[in-house]
Design a protein around this motif. Structure first.
Motif, PDB file in Angstrom:
ATOM      1  N   ARG A   1       2.980  -4.533   8.301  1.00 53.82           N
ATOM      2  CA  ARG A   1       2.624  -5.142   8.456  1.00 53.82           C
ATOM      3  C   ARG A   1       1.086  -5.432   8.436  1.00 53.82           C
ATOM      4  N   ASN A   2       0.613  -6.207   7.369  1.00 54.29           N
ATOM      5  CA  ASN A   2      -1.183  -6.513   7.031  1.00 54.29           C
ATOM      6  C   ASN A   2      -1.412  -7.486   6.783  1.00 54.29           C
ATOM      7  N   ASP A   3      -1.077  -8.484   7.550  1.00 57.62           N
ATOM      8  CA  ASP A   3      -0.700  -9.885   7.429  1.00 57.62           C
ATOM      9  C   ASP A   3      -2.290 -10.543   8.436  1.00 57.62           C
TER      10      ASP A   3
ATOM     11  N   GLN B   1       1.721  -9.644   2.518  1.00 55.20           N
ATOM     12  CA  GLN B   1       1.814  -9.440   4.393  1.00 55.20           C
ATOM     13  C   GLN B   1       1.861  -8.125   4.538  1.00 55.20           C
ATOM     14  N   TYR B   2       2.494  -6.978   3.680  1.00 57.61           N
ATOM     15  CA  TYR B   2       3.028  -6.137   4.194  1.00 57.61           C
ATOM     16  C   TYR B   2       2.880  -5.070   3.323  1.00 57.61           C
TER      17      TYR B   2
ATOM     18  N   GLN C   1      -4.607  -5.182   9.904  1.00 56.35           N
ATOM     19  CA  GLN C   1      -4.227  -4.252  10.408  1.00 56.35           C
ATOM     20  C   GLN C   1      -4.463  -2.735   9.664  1.00 56.35           C
TER      21      GLN C   1
ATOM     22  N   GLU D   1      -2.420  -5.159  16.600  1.00 61.71           N
ATOM     23  CA  GLU D   1      -2.708  -5.642  15.547  1.00 61.71           C
ATOM     24  C   GLU D   1      -3.986  -5.220  14.963  1.00 61.71           C
TER      25      GLU D   1
ATOM     26  N   LYS E   1      11.894  -4.298   8.455  1.00 63.20           N
ATOM     27  CA  LYS E   1      11.498  -5.721   8.486  1.00 63.20           C
ATOM     28  C   LYS E   1       9.427  -5.011   7.946  1.00 63.20           C
ATOM     29  N   TRP E   2       8.832  -5.576   7.846  1.00 60.11           N
ATOM     30  CA  TRP E   2       7.444  -5.848   7.336  1.00 60.11           C
ATOM     31  C   TRP E   2       7.327  -4.089   6.227  1.00 60.11           C
TER      32      TRP E   2
ATOM     33  N   HIS F   1       3.504  -3.259  14.251  1.00 60.09           N
ATOM     34  CA  HIS F   1       4.202  -3.587  12.908  1.00 60.09           C
ATOM     35  C   HIS F   1       4.071  -2.948  12.166  1.00 60.09           C
ATOM     36  N   HIS F   2       3.123  -1.444  11.880  1.00 60.09           N
ATOM     37  CA  HIS F   2       2.173  -0.931  10.988  1.00 60.09           C
ATOM     38  C   HIS F   2       2.701   0.712  11.700  1.00 60.09           C
TER      39      HIS F   2
END
Length: 321
Positions: free
Chosen positions: A229-231, A242-243, A234, A265, A179-180, A210-211
């Motif tokens: 993840r980058n929404d 979003q990622y 981050q 985040e 995920k992500w 999540h990154h």
């Protein structure tokens, strides 16, 4: 700055510390912070509802945590628990993570000597003294797992559901949820390693929820990359939705080796005495407005002579000489 004792702080606040302290590391969990000094003393602040600060009461000041016959060399802080490593390789786990461990794992941790430690929101990783074996355990109540490698483990970074292990061969060994983009596009493999030569020689890796953020060196220059993840920005401007499942360049061609750190985040960078930040600013952990920092911004410090950065879930610390 960030989550405070009674309210959020959207600008850096001075922390009163004894004048003789030399800071080695600062980490923050959900509602507590730990400061490790060069000479092996630990100071804590925040709430202690689960015993994450040992036997002390809730405090709005950094106070020393006394550990008898235990000289710390590394610390980790997460939501409701702390992990501490001492000079002899012993590990102490303080807080509610202990409640998720079965008896055999507790005995194993108490009787084994380790070389390094890492912690994530729901997991702990302990590297054996030979740096070729790792003990990984999650809060799910499952029995801990052992992993062995043919080469030396350089570093471990733990996100919410994923584990990244940097090996001496410049491979990044990844496992966890697909995920992500946190498995870097290898969606059909639960565990795999990736040669990182395309981005350079990896020197350091850190994890947010999540990154992942990492530093590489190539031709004497240093670069900072990130994936996942980058929404909430981050790791700066959204370039891949979003990622991103491939590393995105954050800062490049730096003369000296930068220092990196991740909150839940948001991301922190220290280069040539200047501190930078990007990401979700819900609690002021990226300084004043806006709510999100979509690009890497230099923090407005008391002076541009920062020596150490640190933080955690929604907090940011900067040591300034």
């Amino acid at each position: 700055m960030g989550i405070g004792d009674t309210e959020d702080s959207f600008e850096l606040q001075r922390c009163v510390l004894p004048s003789d302290l030399s800071v080695k590391k600062i980490v923050t969990g959900g509602s507590h912070s730990l400061l490790l000094t060069v000479d092996g003393r630990i100071f804590g602040t925040g709430t202690n509802t689960s015993g994450e600060l040992g036997e002390m009461k809730n405090t709005v000041e950094f106070r020393e945590i006394i550990l008898v016959d235990f000289l710390p060399v590394d610390v980790c802080a997460e939501h409701g628990f702390s992990v501490i490593l001492d000079t002899s390789g012993r590990v102490k786990v303080l807080g509610d993570f202990l409640g998720s461990l079965n008896e055999s794992d507790i005995i194993f941790i108490n009787e084994t000597r380790f070389q390094s430690i890492a912690a994530g929101p729901k997991s702990i990783a302990l590297v054996y003294g030979d740096c070729r074996k790792l003990f990984y355990i999650r809060t799910s109540g499952e029995k801990g797992k052992h992993f062995s490698f043919e080469c030396k483990i350089e570093q471990v970074a733990l996100s919410f559901y994923n584990c990244a292990i940097l090996l001496a061969t410049n491979h990044l060994w990844l496992m966890g949820k697909d995920k992500w983009g946190l498995l870097m596009g290898r969606s059909k493999e639960i565990e795999h390693s990736i040669l990182m030569e395309e981005w350079g020689v990896v020197k350091e890796i850190k994890a947010g929820w999540h990154h992942f953020v990492f530093v590489t060196e190539r031709d004497g220059k240093f670069n900072i990359w990130a994936f996942g993840r980058n929404d909430y920005y981050q790791y700066s401007i959204v370039k891949h939705g979003q990622y991103s499942d491939t590393p995105v360049a954050i800062m490049q061609s730096l003369e000296g080796r930068p220092e990196i750190f991740c909150g839940a985040e948001h991301s922190l960078f220290l280069s040539d005495g200047n501190a930078y930040v990007c990401g979700w600013n819900e609690h002021g952990n990226c300084c004043k407005n806006p709510k999100n920092f979509p690009s890497v911004e230099q923090l407005n410090l008391f002076a541009t002579n920062a020596t150490t950065i640190g933080g955690g879930w929604s907090s940011t610390f900067v040591e300034i000489n």
